[in-house]
Enzyme design. Structure first.
Site, mmCIF file in Angstrom:
data_model
loop_
_atom_site.group_PDB
_atom_site.id
_atom_site.type_symbol
_atom_site.label_atom_id
_atom_site.label_comp_id
_atom_site.label_asym_id
_atom_site.label_seq_id
_atom_site.Cartn_x
_atom_site.Cartn_y
_atom_site.Cartn_z
ATOM 1 N N GLU A 169 33.410 -5.117 82.972
ATOM 2 C CA GLU A 169 34.288 -4.111 82.339
ATOM 3 C C GLU A 169 34.070 -4.234 80.838
ATOM 4 O O GLU A 169 34.636 -5.122 80.201
ATOM 5 C CB GLU A 169 35.752 -4.387 82.712
ATOM 6 C CG GLU A 169 36.086 -4.145 84.174
ATOM 7 C CD GLU A 169 36.221 -2.654 84.512
ATOM 8 O OE1 GLU A 169 36.440 -1.841 83.600
ATOM 9 O OE2 GLU A 169 36.086 -2.311 85.696
ATOM 10 N N CYS A 181 40.250 -0.983 74.804
ATOM 11 C CA CYS A 181 38.862 -0.643 75.152
ATOM 12 C C CYS A 181 38.672 0.851 75.314
ATOM 13 O O CYS A 181 37.586 1.370 75.079
ATOM 14 C CB CYS A 181 38.457 -1.376 76.428
ATOM 15 S SG CYS A 181 39.565 -1.049 77.796
#
Ligand code: NAD
Length: 460
Positions: A214, A248
């Protein structure tokens, strides 16, 4: 707390393998019970979690609940669906296989490693853990050393509720991480930056261990003219400046239609003041940069362009004001790397085709945002760009929907999780085909003489 100094990691892994071999984690009732314990652990420690996040990031209590503690929703979702997920799935068989039946069984992988980042240091350890438990694995957790209070809290909380032979926490930095990566795990789930992601994948390759990565990247936010301006500026301001931009999937930069740029900038200025007051440094709702190193990196990016609002910094307090920057070019340093902080560059476009081409000339982002009511434009963006996920007319919210797999593509990551995707990530889908003894047709057996014509008929 377990560190590699007190009990060698290899010993804990061995204990976890022994526990896994007992088959206990395969029992769905056991998994549900553990998920309930995990939820209970979170509910019993809410205030400690809030305090740790405050100490690490000056995270407001509201944000601590909204973006970290509410990871309990993932637990609820898993508990609600786990019986369906763990059922063997029937698979269709072709007519030639009329006497067979086919099923897919989801089985746990074994002992898995979860390495977390510092920006949502609680959520991004617990959310993958939910998937690992639901799928029936034993788990090693390595929280980020850059959020030491949260890491320490997790290392204290987890052993109170779980046997380390089932779930263990190892604290530490790069060296600890690398020592862990030298061991053989059955799966590695990593959240962090793209360059460390490469290191993780290289280490995993040595053991042929599958990975989820990720990662991050520069998530564009396109703003068209066909919008509700007031809603647009609020949703962008929120998604960009929550956690001081250290998200993010924060909109990294704005690509705005030239015709609406001035209005958008005015709207952002007004909204930032509305959210954080005239002096965001004294707002109780505004976070701080995680470390001096990240502060310095961000301060360096402030050298480009012209401030529309913000630009103030305080190194000692690791404070960077919510900042919007105009007159940025694609060649500026701020456009070369993921910003991961409270600086929002604005780039205008007069031709959407060019804007799309620019997005496509860069690594695939983790998220892409489009503000537009124009259905044709929405369709075009979806068809002509690639990104981990897309949110239309909003930012960040897509990661809160458990039925949507969350993950990157290309440089922004490999694999996905949340909801069923988490369960699948930590499971092996075992295909099982069953024949019966009713008949035994001879067409596949040697000698093959006279049988090829039948086989050719199957070609259709
Ligand atoms: P990072 O890659 O520096 O660190 C993540 C973890 O890796 C930490 O636990 C750290 O101890 C470990 N690590 C660091 N260097 C290592 C090395 N050389 N070898 C082995 N392990 C190492 O990431 P970060 O700074 O904590 O987080 C920021 C990045 O994470 C950003 O790029 C952001 O976009 C990304 N991120 C992605 C998601 C997502 O869901 N895709 C979520 C949050 C953050």
């Amino acid at each position: 707390m377990i560190t590699e100094l007190s009990i060698p990691v290899a010993d804990i892994i061995r204990k976890q393998r022994e526990f896994f071999q007992t088959g206990k984690t395969k029992d769905v009732a056991f998994r549900i019970a553990q998920l309930k314990i995990l939820k209970q652990a979170i509910l019993e420690n809410e205030q400690e979690i809030v305090q740790a996040l405050k100490a690490d990031l000056n995270k407001a209590e509201f944000e601590a609940y909204a973006t970290e503690i509410l990871v309990t929703k993932e637990i609820d979702y898993a508990i609600k669906h786990i019986k369906d997920w763990t059922k063997a799935q029937k698979a269709a068989v072709p007519i030639e296989f009329f006497q067979y039946s086919a099923k897919i069984y989801s089985e746990p992988l074994g002992v898995v490693l979860i390495i977390g980042p510092w920006n949502y240091p609680f959520n991004l350890i617990i959310a993958p853990l939910v998937g690992a438990i639901a799928a029936g694995n034993c788990t090693f957790l390595k929280p980020s050393e850059l959020a030491p209070h949260t890491s320490n809290f997790l290392a204290g909380m987890i052993p109170k509720y779980f046997d380390p032979a089932y779930i263990a926490v190892v604290e530490g930095g790069v060296e600890t991480s690398q020592n862990l990566l030298a061991e053989k795990f059955d799966y590695i789930f990593f959240t962090g930056g793209t360059s460390v992601g490469r290191i993780v994948m290289e280490a995993a390759a040595k053991h042929l261990t599958p990975v989820t990565l990720e990662l991050g990247g520069k998530s564009p936010c396109i703003v068209d003219t066909e919008i509700n301006l007031e809603h647009t500026v609020k949703r962008i301001t929120w998604g960009k400046f929550i956690n001081a931009g250290q998200t993010c999937i924060a909109p990294d930069y704005i690509l705005v239609d030239k015709k609406i740029k001035t209005n958008l900038i005015e709207g952002l200025k007004k909204t930032i003041k509305e959210f954080y007051g005239d002096n965001p440094a004294s707002s109780p709702d505004y976070a701080r940069i995680i470390s001096q190193k990240h502060f310095d990196r961000l301060a360096n990016l402030l050298k480009n362009g012209e401030f529309v609002i913000g630009g103030e910094t305080n190194r000692e307090e690791r404070y960077i004001a919510p900042t919007v920057v105009d007159n940025i070019s694609w060649e500026d340093a701020i456009m070369q790397e993921e910003i991961f902080g409270p600086i929002l560059p604005i780039i205008e476009y007069s031709d959407i085709t060019e804007a799309i081409a620019l997005i496509n000339s860069r690594p695939k982002p983790l998220a892409l945002y489009l503000f537009s009511q124009n259905k044709n434009l929405q369709k075009r963006i979806l068809q002509e760009t690639s990104s981990g996920g897309v949110c239309l007319n909003d930012t960040v919210m897509h990661c809160g929907v458990s039925s949507l797999p969350f993950g990157g593509v290309g440089d922004s990551g490999i694999g996905s999780y949340h909801g069923k995707a988490s369960f699948d990530t930590f499971s092996h889908r075992k295909s099982v085909l069953k024949n019966s003894f009713l008949l035994d047709l001879k067409w596949r057996y040697a000698p093959y003489e006279g049988k090829l014509a039948f086989l050719k008929r199957l070609l259709g």
